[in-house]
Design a protein around this motif. Structure first.
Motif, PDB file in Angstrom:
ATOM      1  N   ARG A 263      27.976 -33.787  53.630  1.00 13.86           N
ATOM      2  CA  ARG A 263      28.667 -32.875  52.718  1.00 13.86           C
ATOM      3  C   ARG A 263      28.164 -33.090  51.296  1.00 13.86           C
ATOM      4  NH1 ARG A 263      35.072 -32.880  53.865  1.00 13.86           N
ATOM      5  NH2 ARG A 263      34.922 -31.816  51.840  1.00 13.86           N
ATOM      6  N   LEU A 264      27.641 -32.022  50.707  1.00  8.32           N
ATOM      7  CA  LEU A 264      27.115 -32.098  49.352  1.00  8.32           C
ATOM      8  C   LEU A 264      28.226 -32.351  48.334  1.00  8.32           C
ATOM      9  CD1 LEU A 264      24.624 -31.864  47.525  1.00  8.32           C
ATOM     10  CD2 LEU A 264      25.013 -29.390  47.433  1.00  8.32           C
ATOM     11  N   ASP A 265      29.430 -31.819  48.587  1.00  3.03           N
ATOM     12  CA  ASP A 265      30.503 -31.981  47.611  1.00  3.03           C
ATOM     13  C   ASP A 265      30.953 -33.429  47.470  1.00  3.03           C
ATOM     14  OD1 ASP A 265      31.561 -31.749  50.259  1.00  3.03           O
ATOM     15  OD2 ASP A 265      33.553 -31.374  49.437  1.00  3.03           O
ATOM     16  N   HIS A 266      30.603 -34.284  48.439  1.00  2.00           N
ATOM     17  CA  HIS A 266      30.966 -35.691  48.358  1.00  2.00           C
ATOM     18  C   HIS A 266      29.939 -36.525  47.586  1.00  2.00           C
ATOM     19  CE1 HIS A 266      33.919 -35.701  52.023  1.00  2.00           C
ATOM     20  NE2 HIS A 266      34.383 -35.066  50.966  1.00  2.00           N
ATOM     21  N   ILE A 267      28.776 -35.948  47.300  1.00  2.00           N
ATOM     22  CA  ILE A 267      27.735 -36.698  46.583  1.00  2.00           C
ATOM     23  C   ILE A 267      27.204 -35.895  45.395  1.00  2.00           C
ATOM     24  CG2 ILE A 267      27.037 -38.067  48.590  1.00  2.00           C
ATOM     25  CD1 ILE A 267      24.532 -36.192  48.722  1.00  2.00           C
ATOM     26  N   GLU A 268      28.078 -35.172  44.722  1.00  2.17           N
ATOM     27  CA  GLU A 268      27.627 -34.304  43.630  1.00  2.17           C
ATOM     28  C   GLU A 268      26.985 -35.091  42.496  1.00  2.17           C
ATOM     29  OE1 GLU A 268      31.007 -31.958  42.559  1.00  2.17           O
ATOM     30  OE2 GLU A 268      30.608 -30.444  44.106  1.00  2.17           O
ATOM     31  N   ALA A 269      27.525 -36.272  42.170  1.00  2.00           N
ATOM     32  CA  ALA A 269      26.935 -37.079  41.098  1.00  2.00           C
ATOM     33  C   ALA A 269      25.536 -37.534  41.484  1.00  2.00           C
ATOM     34  CB  ALA A 269      27.820 -38.283  40.791  1.00  2.00           C
ATOM     35  N   ALA A 271      23.548 -35.935  43.573  1.00  2.00           N
ATOM     36  CA  ALA A 271      22.704 -34.737  43.559  1.00  2.00           C
ATOM     37  C   ALA A 271      22.234 -34.408  42.146  1.00  2.00           C
ATOM     38  CB  ALA A 271      23.462 -33.554  44.166  1.00  2.00           C
ATOM     39  N   ARG A 272      23.135 -34.554  41.158  1.00  2.00           N
ATOM     40  CA  ARG A 272      22.747 -34.258  39.772  1.00  2.00           C
ATOM     41  C   ARG A 272      21.653 -35.206  39.294  1.00  2.00           C
ATOM     42  NH1 ARG A 272      28.383 -33.477  39.197  1.00  2.00           N
ATOM     43  NH2 ARG A 272      28.644 -35.603  38.374  1.00  2.00           N
ATOM     44  N   VAL A 273      21.786 -36.480  39.616  1.00  2.98           N
ATOM     45  CA  VAL A 273      20.778 -37.465  39.222  1.00  2.98           C
ATOM     46  C   VAL A 273      19.435 -37.142  39.864  1.00  2.98           C
ATOM     47  CG1 VAL A 273      20.070 -39.875  39.514  1.00  2.98           C
ATOM     48  CG2 VAL A 273      22.370 -39.341  38.691  1.00  2.98           C
ATOM     49  N   LEU A 274      19.443 -36.868  41.160  1.00  2.79           N
ATOM     50  CA  LEU A 274      18.183 -36.681  41.877  1.00  2.79           C
ATOM     51  C   LEU A 274      17.525 -35.341  41.565  1.00  2.79           C
ATOM     52  CD1 LEU A 274      18.901 -38.356  45.336  1.00  2.79           C
ATOM     53  CD2 LEU A 274      17.849 -39.299  43.278  1.00  2.79           C
ATOM     54  N   GLU A 275      18.310 -34.358  41.197  1.00  2.00           N
ATOM     55  CA  GLU A 275      17.705 -33.092  40.756  1.00  2.00           C
ATOM     56  C   GLU A 275      16.844 -33.323  39.521  1.00  2.00           C
ATOM     57  OE1 GLU A 275      20.860 -30.333  40.214  1.00  2.00           O
ATOM     58  OE2 GLU A 275      21.161 -30.003  42.369  1.00  2.00           O
ATOM     59  N   ASN A 276      17.302 -34.200  38.632  1.00  3.93           N
ATOM     60  CA  ASN A 276      16.510 -34.538  37.445  1.00  3.93           C
ATOM     61  C   ASN A 276      15.255 -35.328  37.805  1.00  3.93           C
ATOM     62  OD1 ASN A 276      18.315 -33.294  35.665  1.00  3.93           O
ATOM     63  ND2 ASN A 276      19.569 -35.137  35.474  1.00  3.93           N
ATOM     64  N   ALA A 277      15.278 -35.954  38.989  1.00  2.00           N
ATOM     65  CA  ALA A 277      14.103 -36.684  39.461  1.00  2.00           C
ATOM     66  C   ALA A 277      13.182 -35.795  40.293  1.00  2.00           C
ATOM     67  CB  ALA A 277      14.542 -37.892  40.297  1.00  2.00           C
ATOM     68  N   ASP A 278      13.519 -34.499  40.388  1.00  2.00           N
ATOM     69  CA  ASP A 278      12.729 -33.510  41.115  1.00  2.00           C
ATOM     70  C   ASP A 278      12.881 -33.636  42.630  1.00  2.00           C
ATOM     71  OD1 ASP A 278      11.304 -31.203  40.836  1.00  2.00           O
ATOM     72  OD2 ASP A 278       9.333 -32.155  40.906  1.00  2.00           O
ATOM     73  N   ILE A 279      14.089 -34.014  43.061  1.00  2.00           N
ATOM     74  CA  ILE A 279      14.432 -34.036  44.482  1.00  2.00           C
ATOM     75  C   ILE A 279      15.327 -32.840  44.750  1.00  2.00           C
ATOM     76  CG2 ILE A 279      15.383 -35.402  46.384  1.00  2.00           C
ATOM     77  CD1 ILE A 279      12.991 -36.656  44.876  1.00  2.00           C
ATOM     78  N   ARG A 280      15.056 -32.103  45.820  1.00  2.00           N
ATOM     79  CA  ARG A 280      15.815 -30.895  46.117  1.00  2.00           C
ATOM     80  C   ARG A 280      16.665 -31.090  47.366  1.00  2.00           C
ATOM     81  NH1 ARG A 280      15.053 -30.515  41.738  1.00  2.00           N
ATOM     82  NH2 ARG A 280      13.602 -29.197  40.572  1.00  2.00           N
ATOM     83  N   MET A 281      17.906 -30.586  47.304  1.00  2.00           N
ATOM     84  CA  MET A 281      18.780 -30.608  48.473  1.00  2.00           C
ATOM     85  C   MET A 281      19.693 -29.393  48.424  1.00  2.00           C
ATOM     86  SD  MET A 281      21.228 -33.820  47.345  1.00  2.00           S
ATOM     87  CE  MET A 281      19.836 -34.777  46.723  1.00  2.00           C
ATOM     88  N   HIS A 282      19.967 -28.840  49.586  1.00  2.00           N
ATOM     89  CA  HIS A 282      20.923 -27.737  49.651  1.00  2.00           C
ATOM     90  C   HIS A 282      21.652 -27.748  50.980  1.00  2.00           C
ATOM     91  CE1 HIS A 282      17.346 -25.833  51.520  1.00  2.00           C
ATOM     92  NE2 HIS A 282      18.234 -25.195  52.262  1.00  2.00           N
TER      93      HIS A 282
END
Length: 428
Positions: A263-269, A271-282
């Motif tokens: 569940r993405l809603d359980h790891i939103e923090a 996800a925000r960190v890794l998006e800045n590292a250029d990691i994608r998840m959906h």
């Protein structure tokens, strides 16, 4: 003891099923002591800590029975029936193995009016005092004293509701007070309560058992005590820490992996960190798709915080990822004061890390190189697995009994996605 051998350098591809959350399952199992009717828990992870809690409950008189999953319930189902509690003592030999064992204190006290529980053990990641637990029970009217390494608590007239304001956020103390207050006389208000999804899961199960709880999911919980709780069926939420761990593994090794049930809603923090590292998840219908979108990742700063902030239980894993990032990353640990014990082992693999107090400056290197390393605690052990996936040559990890406390069939799941990883039985 077992060891894990990894030959790194391969990307990951495939599907990894995410197990039920250990940190939700353990307090849920303790909650079975609150009722004389069966509590059926589904989606329990197959872990050493689950077996330890089952052993502890059994010595209290709980009948622990595996149930077939053919009744419409997911796999890993246990029926826990505490019809008659035969012992209110939780012995040192069992409690020392796992800190969460201490959570039986409140339910035993609430139901039986007395409990004697050894001070807890667990990973050596810093001081994790139980004073908030004890002060909370005292606010509910319990008489508590320490004798011979045991907490002895009595409430012969039962517990009574009160306002409990936690001076700092504590997951364990919040869980403890939720369970104890469910059978207390009157209303209990928990202020500055922890908000982790695992607490929401516990509260949801308690409500299904007949508890009256308002404010679920917030930092202000109101519990109106009831005379008795009844049995229920409950499915444990998926493990957000396991989810985050495999997200880091895919980010480090490269590739694309579906995390089934995540569940993405359980790891939103996260996800925000890794998006800045250029990691994608959906999110997908089946869970969460993770991929690294470029050849390299960017260094990002991380600070651990209580939920909904970045979890301390993923600090070691993100540090392993940052060892190969472009640039530098500052990782600050605010929850536990001794949670950088994995740093020397990562440096054995070639990482460039400088620790100053609660912060670690990680300067990314072009490559890690395999070497023998030793796991020191649960999350440190899996950070070495992530580092091994990207290191050139062979990484040999000892002390993997820590790993077995929190990750179900980790090497099998990674091997199914193309990693060259295997467990070597026995050895030093």
């Amino acid at each position: 003891m077992d060891r894990i051998v990894i030959r790194g350098g391969l990307p990951l591809a495939g599907t990894i099923p995410i197990a039920g959350a250990k940190n939700a399952a353990l307090p849920l199992m303790a909650a079975s002591l609150l009722t004389d009717e069966p509590l059926v828990l589904a989606n329990l992870p197959d872990l050493a800590d689950i077996r330890t809690m089952a052993d502890l409950l059994a010595q209290h008189g709980v009948a622990v029975t595996p149930r077939a999953s053919g009744e419409g319930l997911p796999p890993h189902v246990l029926e826990l029936s505490a019809r008659r509690i035969t012992s209110t003592t939780a012995p040192y030999d069992l409690v020392r193995r796992m800190r969460a064992s201490f959570l039986v204190l409140g339910p035993l006290l609430a139901r039986c009016g007395e409990a004697r529980v050894s001070l807890p053990g667990g990973d050596e990641i810093g001081v994790r005092p139980v004073d908030l637990h004890i002060k909370g029970l005292q606010r509910l009217g319990a008489e508590v004293e320490l004798s011979g390494g045991y907490i002895e608590a009595r409430a012969p007239q039962g517990l009574r509701g009160a306002e409990i304001a936690f001076p700092s956020v504590s997951v364990g103390a919040t869980e403890h007070m939720l369970m104890a207050a469910a059978l207390a006389d009157g209303e209990t208000l928990l202020v500055n309560a922890a908000r982790e999804p695992e607490i929401t899961d516990l509260a949801t199960c308690l409500v299904a058992m007949g508890a009256q709880i308002d404010g679920i999911g917030t930092d202000r919980l109101t519990v109106r005590g009831v005379g008795r709780l009844h049995g229920a069926r409950h499915t444990v939420i998926s493990d957000r820490i396991e989810t985050g761990t495999y997200v880091m593994a895919v980010a480090a090794a490269g590739g694309e992996v579906q995390l089934g049930g995540a569940r993405l809603d359980h790891i939103e923090a996260v996800a925000r960190v890794l998006e800045n590292a250029d990691i994608r998840m959906h999110e997908t219908d089946g869970g969460l798709l993770v991929r690294r979108s470029t050849g390299r990742i960017d260094g990002v700063d991380v600070m651990t915080e209580p939920y909904p902030g970045f979890p301390t239980d993923l600090q070691a894993q993100v540090m392993a990822l940052m060892t190969i990032a472009d640039g530098a990353a500052m990782i600050t640990e605010t929850i536990f004061e001794n949670r950088f014990m994995h740093v020397p082992e990562l440096m054995r693999l070639g990482a460039n890390i400088n620790v100053q107090g609660p912060s670690a400056l990680v300067r990314g290197v072009k490559r890690l190189t395999g070497a023998p390393v030793m796991a020191t605690d649960l999350r440190a052990s899996v950070s070495l697995v992530i580092a091994g996936l990207i290191a050139e040559g062979e990484t040999l990890i000892s002390g993997v009994h820590h790993l077995d406390r929190g990750y179900e069939r980790l090497e099998e799941k990674l091997a199914a996605c193309g990693a060259r990883i295997e467990r070597v039985r026995g050895g030093a």
